[in-house]
Design an enzyme around this catalytic site. Structure first.
Site, PDB file in Angstrom:
ATOM      1  N   ARG A  28       0.410  -1.451   0.547  1.00 47.92           N
ATOM      2  CA  ARG A  28       0.135  -0.088   0.215  1.00 47.92           C
ATOM      3  C   ARG A  28       0.799   0.748   0.122  1.00 47.92           C
ATOM      4  NH1 ARG A  28      -2.482  -4.319  -0.551  1.00 47.92           N
ATOM      5  NH2 ARG A  28      -4.253  -4.681  -0.131  1.00 47.92           N
ATOM      6  N   THR A  56      18.722  18.698  25.374  1.00 45.34           N
ATOM      7  CA  THR A  56      19.082  17.926  24.623  1.00 45.34           C
ATOM      8  C   THR A  56      18.318  17.819  23.076  1.00 45.34           C
ATOM      9  OG1 THR A  56      18.448  16.174  26.308  1.00 45.34           O
ATOM     10  CG2 THR A  56      19.130  15.347  24.357  1.00 45.34           C
ATOM     11  N   CYS A  98       5.451  17.609  29.751  1.00 42.55           N
ATOM     12  CA  CYS A  98       3.640  17.074  29.989  1.00 42.55           C
ATOM     13  C   CYS A  98       3.565  16.141  31.134  1.00 42.55           C
ATOM     14  CB  CYS A  98       3.841  15.589  29.378  1.00 42.55           C
ATOM     15  SG  CYS A  98       4.243  16.250  27.592  1.00 42.55           S
TER      16      CYS A  98
END
Lengths: 339, 67
Positions: free
Chosen positions: A7, A129, A181
């Protein structure tokens, strides 16, 4: 020969040639949390040749809501994320060469890993980072794709050395102490939307279709129903220390990295931010009060205890992480709550 | 005045004059942002000096670090 990629090959911008190219490419993913899990799974399903995943943390219960490669077993046994991810990824596509590294991505190591890769995917949870990735990308000449999210909001930008502005050009100053978060929460569709932007760009790069790259800084808020894409070419700085002609790669130098030190006999690690900062302890107290641990504040410092660990944060940005001698574990806790 | 903010037709308070006022209004003035007004990208210094007008198209992207 099965038809597992049929696909994707039918999609004409990729085709059989593109698929062949993807199968010869090596991608490095820094961080295997929410973004890293989704990125890794997408690339492995797409038939990437080699994938290197790097993470310093282990799986916790609060990860499973959105970090799609992890299960209850991983959280119960505190399996390192890189290992838990690798096992699941092999089950998805056994023909991909997957290298799992349990480590803190420092400047020196990152440069070695990036040299071997065709593309670096950002799935970290902190700007420290990212600035190192940005400098390494410019030094080694490998593209990287910035992606980040908090709450229902997400952002992404593709950085091509020698062509686009770099992250340092866009930021001017490194945002320290933002929401994370773990402090502001996160919903999984925001993660997957960022990764959709990142992986689409990654596939274009991997098949060499550079003309199709978005070339815009994209952001969205899935709860507020907002979307924005800005052409930022003009922000490329001639005197940028990371990508300009007189470059010095400032974030690869020791002075600009977060300093850590194990405090002898105290089962503690001290973390000092890369640049001088003043921490608003009152604001931090409000944020941490929503967490499960206990918060205490005096005019000089704030203490946050959770399970076996205690974080003590000073006004000058310094933090002591008590209850560990492991620098990687201490840094993971630091970035989790302090950004 | 009414402006298009990140694609949404939005009413903003009349005391907003400069781009920096919009950032304060939405409490993102202490974040690292990239702002575009009517297709033109602004430098950080221009946030203080760029006046807004009715029907302006404003795009604001702020940087976050989570992941």
């Amino acid at each position: 020969m099965n038809n597992r990629y049929s696909r994707q090959e039918l999609f004409s911008p990729i085709g059989k040639d593109g698929q062949q190219q993807i199968s010869n490419k090596h991608v490095l993913i820094i961080g295997v949390g929410a973004l890293g899990s989704a990125s890794a799974e997408a690339l492995v399903r797409a038939g990437i040749g080699k994938l290197t995943i790097v993470d310093r943390d282990y799986v916790e219960w609060s990860n499973i809501q959105r970090q799609q490669l992890f299960t209850e077993e991983h959280a119960k046994n505190r399996i390192p994320k890189a290992i838990a991810a690798k096992n699941r990824l092999i089950a998805i596509n056994s023909s991909v060469n997957i290298e799992a590294i349990i480590a803190d991505a420092s400047a020196l190591e990152l440069e070695d890993w990036a040299k071997e890769a065709d593309l670096v995917m950002d799935a970290t949870d902190n700007f420290e980072t990212r600035m190192i990735i940005n400098d390494v990308s410019q030094k080694v000449g490998v593209p990287w794709i910035y992606g980040a999210c908090v709450g229902s909001y997400g952002i992404s930008y593709t950085i091509i050395p020698g062509k686009t502005p770099c992250l340092s050009c866009l930021l001017e100053t490194v945002p320290l102490g933002g929401l994370t978060c773990d402090t502001a929460g996160i919903i999984s569709p925001a993660v997957n939307m960022v990764v959709s932007f990142q992986i689409s760009e990654a596939l274009k790069i991997l098949v060499g279709d550079m003309d199709s790259l978005r070339n815009k800084l994209v952001s969205f808020d899935l709860w507020k129903n907002q979307y924005s894409a800005i052409q930022v070419d003009k922000l490329k700085k001639k005197d940028c220390p990371s990508c300009g002609p007189q470059r010095s790669y400032p974030y690869l130098s020791f002075e600009n990295q977060t300093k850590t030190a194990v405090l002898c006999g105290r089962d503690s690690v001290q973390i000092r931010p890369s640049v001088p900062m003043v921490r608003d302890l009152e604001a931090l107290e409000k944020i941490l009060a929503k967490q499960t641990g206990a918060v205490q504040r005096n005019p000089y410092l704030l203490s946050y205890s959770e399970n076996a660990h205690r974080l003590v944060i000073f006004k000058d940005g310094r933090a002591l992480v008590h209850g560990t001698k492991d620098i990687s574990e201490a840094k993971a806790l630091y970035h989790k709550y302090l950004g | 005045m009414k402006v298009t903010l990140n694609g949404e037709w939005t009413q903003i308070p009349d005391n907003i004059i400069f781009v920096s006022d919009v950032l304060k209004h939405y409490k993102i003035h202490d974040k690292v942002v990239v702002v575009e007004v009517n297709g033109g990208i602004l430098s950080k210094l221009e946030h203080q000096s760029t006046r807004l007008a009715d029907k302006d198209r404003i795009e604001i992207v702020h940087f976050v670090g989570g992941g």
